[in-house]
Design a protein around this motif. Structure first.
Motif, PDB file in Angstrom:
ATOM      1  N   GLU A  46       0.925  -1.205  -0.166  1.00 33.17           N
ATOM      2  CA  GLU A  46       0.069  -0.027  -0.103  1.00 33.17           C
ATOM      3  C   GLU A  46       0.883   1.310   0.090  1.00 33.17           C
ATOM      4  O   GLU A  46       0.434   2.369  -0.147  1.00 33.17           O
ATOM      5  N   ASN A  47       2.239   1.086   0.326  1.00 33.30           N
ATOM      6  CA  ASN A  47       3.111   2.398   0.339  1.00 33.30           C
ATOM      7  C   ASN A  47       3.278   2.835  -1.271  1.00 33.30           C
ATOM      8  O   ASN A  47       4.033   3.752  -1.431  1.00 33.30           O
ATOM      9  N   ILE A  82       4.883   2.775 -11.682  1.00 29.35           N
ATOM     10  CA  ILE A  82       5.023   3.332 -10.372  1.00 29.35           C
ATOM     11  C   ILE A  82       5.679   4.605  -9.758  1.00 29.35           C
ATOM     12  O   ILE A  82       6.644   4.735 -10.570  1.00 29.35           O
ATOM     13  N   LYS A  83       5.312   5.531  -8.991  1.00 30.60           N
ATOM     14  CA  LYS A  83       5.718   6.665  -8.632  1.00 30.60           C
ATOM     15  C   LYS A  83       7.062   6.306  -7.997  1.00 30.60           C
ATOM     16  O   LYS A  83       7.166   5.229  -7.365  1.00 30.60           O
ATOM     17  N   GLY A  84       8.327   6.801  -8.172  1.00 34.93           N
ATOM     18  CA  GLY A  84       9.354   6.585  -7.573  1.00 34.93           C
ATOM     19  C   GLY A  84      10.293   5.405  -8.572  1.00 34.93           C
ATOM     20  O   GLY A  84      11.342   5.187  -8.074  1.00 34.93           O
ATOM     21  N   GLY A  85       9.681   4.898  -9.558  1.00 31.04           N
ATOM     22  CA  GLY A  85      10.177   3.980 -10.522  1.00 31.04           C
ATOM     23  C   GLY A  85      11.254   4.303 -11.378  1.00 31.04           C
ATOM     24  O   GLY A  85      11.777   3.673 -11.952  1.00 31.04           O
ATOM     25  N   GLN A 109      -5.631 -13.153 -19.548  1.00 31.89           N
ATOM     26  CA  GLN A 109      -5.977 -13.227 -18.084  1.00 31.89           C
ATOM     27  C   GLN A 109      -4.820 -12.559 -17.169  1.00 31.89           C
ATOM     28  O   GLN A 109      -5.143 -11.672 -16.142  1.00 31.89           O
ATOM     29  N   ASP A 110      -3.634 -12.417 -17.818  1.00 25.72           N
ATOM     30  CA  ASP A 110      -2.590 -11.632 -17.163  1.00 25.72           C
ATOM     31  C   ASP A 110      -2.875 -10.149 -17.264  1.00 25.72           C
ATOM     32  O   ASP A 110      -2.586  -9.562 -16.331  1.00 25.72           O
ATOM     33  N   ALA A 111      -3.481  -9.758 -18.485  1.00 26.57           N
ATOM     34  CA  ALA A 111      -3.759  -8.298 -18.608  1.00 26.57           C
ATOM     35  C   ALA A 111      -5.106  -7.938 -17.583  1.00 26.57           C
ATOM     36  O   ALA A 111      -4.960  -6.915 -17.057  1.00 26.57           O
ATOM     37  N   GLU A 112      -5.912  -8.865 -17.624  1.00 30.28           N
ATOM     38  CA  GLU A 112      -6.917  -8.543 -16.489  1.00 30.28           C
ATOM     39  C   GLU A 112      -6.433  -8.456 -15.226  1.00 30.28           C
ATOM     40  O   GLU A 112      -6.962  -7.872 -14.408  1.00 30.28           O
ATOM     41  N   MET A 113      -5.540  -9.484 -14.710  1.00 31.49           N
ATOM     42  CA  MET A 113      -4.725  -9.469 -13.444  1.00 31.49           C
ATOM     43  C   MET A 113      -4.122  -8.080 -13.304  1.00 31.49           C
ATOM     44  O   MET A 113      -4.279  -7.506 -12.282  1.00 31.49           O
ATOM     45  N   LEU A 114      -3.530  -7.661 -14.284  1.00 34.01           N
ATOM     46  CA  LEU A 114      -2.636  -6.356 -14.042  1.00 34.01           C
ATOM     47  C   LEU A 114      -3.889  -5.045 -13.947  1.00 34.01           C
ATOM     48  O   LEU A 114      -3.549  -4.210 -13.224  1.00 34.01           O
ATOM     49  N   CYS A 115      -4.759  -5.051 -14.811  1.00 34.73           N
ATOM     50  CA  CYS A 115      -6.010  -4.085 -14.391  1.00 34.73           C
ATOM     51  C   CYS A 115      -6.584  -4.089 -13.165  1.00 34.73           C
ATOM     52  O   CYS A 115      -6.878  -3.162 -12.520  1.00 34.73           O
ATOM     53  N   GLN A 116      -6.585  -5.574 -12.439  1.00 31.89           N
ATOM     54  CA  GLN A 116      -7.169  -5.435 -11.221  1.00 31.89           C
ATOM     55  C   GLN A 116      -6.106  -4.985 -10.120  1.00 31.89           C
ATOM     56  O   GLN A 116      -6.163  -4.437  -9.111  1.00 31.89           O
ATOM     57  N   MET A 117      -4.660  -5.142 -10.599  1.00 32.81           N
ATOM     58  CA  MET A 117      -3.637  -4.756  -9.377  1.00 32.81           C
ATOM     59  C   MET A 117      -3.679  -3.185  -9.341  1.00 32.81           C
ATOM     60  O   MET A 117      -3.549  -2.748  -8.336  1.00 32.81           O
ATOM     61  N   ILE A 118      -3.919  -2.557 -10.341  1.00 28.96           N
ATOM     62  CA  ILE A 118      -3.802  -1.175 -10.230  1.00 28.96           C
ATOM     63  C   ILE A 118      -5.161  -0.445  -9.482  1.00 28.96           C
ATOM     64  O   ILE A 118      -4.986   0.628  -9.086  1.00 28.96           O
ATOM     65  N   THR A 119      -6.022  -1.292  -9.308  1.00 27.47           N
ATOM     66  CA  THR A 119      -7.318  -0.865  -8.290  1.00 27.47           C
ATOM     67  C   THR A 119      -6.676  -0.877  -6.720  1.00 27.47           C
ATOM     68  O   THR A 119      -7.368  -0.367  -6.006  1.00 27.47           O
ATOM     69  N   ASN A 120      -5.748  -1.482  -6.553  1.00 23.68           N
ATOM     70  CA  ASN A 120      -5.149  -1.654  -5.033  1.00 23.68           C
ATOM     71  C   ASN A 120      -6.098  -2.500  -4.220  1.00 23.68           C
ATOM     72  O   ASN A 120      -6.078  -2.039  -2.956  1.00 23.68           O
ATOM     73  N   LYS A 121      -6.806  -3.305  -4.647  1.00 20.36           N
ATOM     74  CA  LYS A 121      -7.446  -4.126  -4.120  1.00 20.36           C
ATOM     75  C   LYS A 121      -6.899  -5.747  -4.117  1.00 20.36           C
ATOM     76  O   LYS A 121      -6.535  -5.946  -5.092  1.00 20.36           O
ATOM     77  N   PRO A 122      -6.801  -6.264  -2.794  1.00 19.50           N
ATOM     78  CA  PRO A 122      -6.461  -7.572  -2.788  1.00 19.50           C
ATOM     79  C   PRO A 122      -7.040  -8.633  -3.636  1.00 19.50           C
ATOM     80  O   PRO A 122      -8.237  -8.398  -3.846  1.00 19.50           O
ATOM     81  N   TYR A 123      -6.392  -9.636  -4.282  1.00 19.09           N
ATOM     82  CA  TYR A 123      -7.066 -10.756  -4.956  1.00 19.09           C
ATOM     83  C   TYR A 123      -8.095 -11.487  -3.808  1.00 19.09           C
ATOM     84  O   TYR A 123      -7.507 -11.986  -2.738  1.00 19.09           O
ATOM     85  N   LYS A 124      -9.205 -11.725  -4.047  1.00 16.76           N
ATOM     86  CA  LYS A 124      -9.975 -12.642  -3.285  1.00 16.76           C
ATOM     87  C   LYS A 124      -9.525 -13.808  -3.108  1.00 16.76           C
ATOM     88  O   LYS A 124      -9.195 -14.621  -3.931  1.00 16.76           O
ATOM     89  N   GLY A 125      -9.281 -14.220  -1.617  1.00 16.24           N
ATOM     90  CA  GLY A 125      -8.725 -15.291  -1.301  1.00 16.24           C
ATOM     91  C   GLY A 125      -7.186 -15.484  -1.196  1.00 16.24           C
ATOM     92  O   GLY A 125      -6.761 -16.342  -0.591  1.00 16.24           O
ATOM     93  N   LEU A 138       9.422  -9.470   1.741  1.00 17.82           N
ATOM     94  CA  LEU A 138       8.977  -8.644   0.331  1.00 17.82           C
ATOM     95  C   LEU A 138       8.558  -7.071   0.653  1.00 17.82           C
ATOM     96  O   LEU A 138       8.946  -6.357  -0.171  1.00 17.82           O
ATOM     97  N   PHE A 139       8.178  -6.941   1.712  1.00 13.91           N
ATOM     98  CA  PHE A 139       7.626  -5.570   2.007  1.00 13.91           C
ATOM     99  C   PHE A 139       8.368  -4.721   2.714  1.00 13.91           C
ATOM    100  O   PHE A 139       8.197  -3.583   2.960  1.00 13.91           O
ATOM    101  N   ILE A 140       9.805  -5.351   3.020  1.00 15.12           N
ATOM    102  CA  ILE A 140      10.590  -4.717   3.974  1.00 15.12           C
ATOM    103  C   ILE A 140      11.805  -4.191   3.037  1.00 15.12           C
ATOM    104  O   ILE A 140      12.303  -3.030   3.353  1.00 15.12           O
ATOM    105  N   ASP A 141      12.389  -5.117   2.292  1.00 14.19           N
ATOM    106  CA  ASP A 141      13.421  -4.936   1.202  1.00 14.19           C
ATOM    107  C   ASP A 141      13.183  -3.978   0.261  1.00 14.19           C
ATOM    108  O   ASP A 141      11.747  -3.757  -0.073  1.00 14.19           O
ATOM    109  N   PRO A 142      14.200  -3.223  -0.256  1.00 16.91           N
ATOM    110  CA  PRO A 142      13.801  -2.196  -1.269  1.00 16.91           C
ATOM    111  C   PRO A 142      13.165  -2.920  -2.512  1.00 16.91           C
ATOM    112  O   PRO A 142      13.636  -4.043  -2.788  1.00 16.91           O
ATOM    113  N   LEU A 143      12.170  -2.296  -3.037  1.00 16.59           N
ATOM    114  CA  LEU A 143      11.738  -2.983  -4.419  1.00 16.59           C
ATOM    115  C   LEU A 143      12.981  -2.941  -5.613  1.00 16.59           C
ATOM    116  O   LEU A 143      13.451  -1.769  -5.867  1.00 16.59           O
ATOM    117  N   LYS A 144      13.196  -3.965  -5.797  1.00  8.79           N
ATOM    118  CA  LYS A 144      14.274  -4.417  -6.982  1.00  8.79           C
ATOM    119  C   LYS A 144      13.725  -4.824  -8.178  1.00  8.79           C
ATOM    120  O   LYS A 144      13.440  -5.871  -8.430  1.00  8.79           O
TER     121      LYS A 144
END
Length: 146
Positions: A46-47, A82-85, A109-125, A138-144
């Motif tokens: 979420e950051n 992504i901001k800062g990318g 299906q990967d394109a649809e997944m990417l569209c879901q990613m940008i909504t910032n909502k978790p994948y159901k389940g 994963l969420f501690i280390d810098p994004l590489k």
């Protein structure tokens, strides 16, 4: 013999269908690779701020089923959106054009997944905690994503 790679949309979908958190974690870990970690980080951190509108743009769906693997090679390019990318200076219209081009090149299906990613909502389940259990730093280390 090389293990066949599943499209990311299938990996995430199958992980979400597993009954227990342990099964979900183990399934994700069995498909561990840098591009999967990039996808999960961009989806669940979420950051991080997407620089494209948070709804699916109009795009033409891909024609070939073989393209599901392409996101393995294109995952590093997601930093453009992504901001800062490193691409913050891009004009919004150019960034959106690049995003649409990426969606059109991907397995549907990967394109649809990417569209879901940008909504910032978790994948159901599949919760952030489960993702973090699978990949503890994963969420501690810098994004590489270079």
């Amino acid at each position: 013999m090389r293990k066949q790679r599943l499209p990311f949309s299938e990996i995430i979908s199958e992980a979400a269908k597993k009954r227990t958190k342990v099964d979900k974690k183990e399934f994700l870990q069995s498909h561990d690779c840098v591009p999967l970690r990039i996808i999960l980080r961009l989806w669940y951190d979420e950051n991080l701020e997407w620089l494209v509108p948070d709804s699916a743009p109009p795009y033409k769906k891909g024609e070939t089923a073989d393209e599901g693997i392409m996101l393995y090679h294109e995952a590093r390019k997601l930093r453009i959106f992504i901001k800062g990318g490193g691409y913050d200076q891009l004009k919004p219209a150019k960034r959106e054009s690049l995003f649409i081009g990426l969606l059109e090149d991907l397995y549907d299906q990967d394109a649809e997944m990417l569209c879901q990613m940008i909504t910032n909502k978790p994948y159901k389940g599949l919760t952030k905690q489960t993702v973090e259990d699978a990949f503890p730093r994963l969420f501690i280390d810098p994004l590489k994503i270079n």
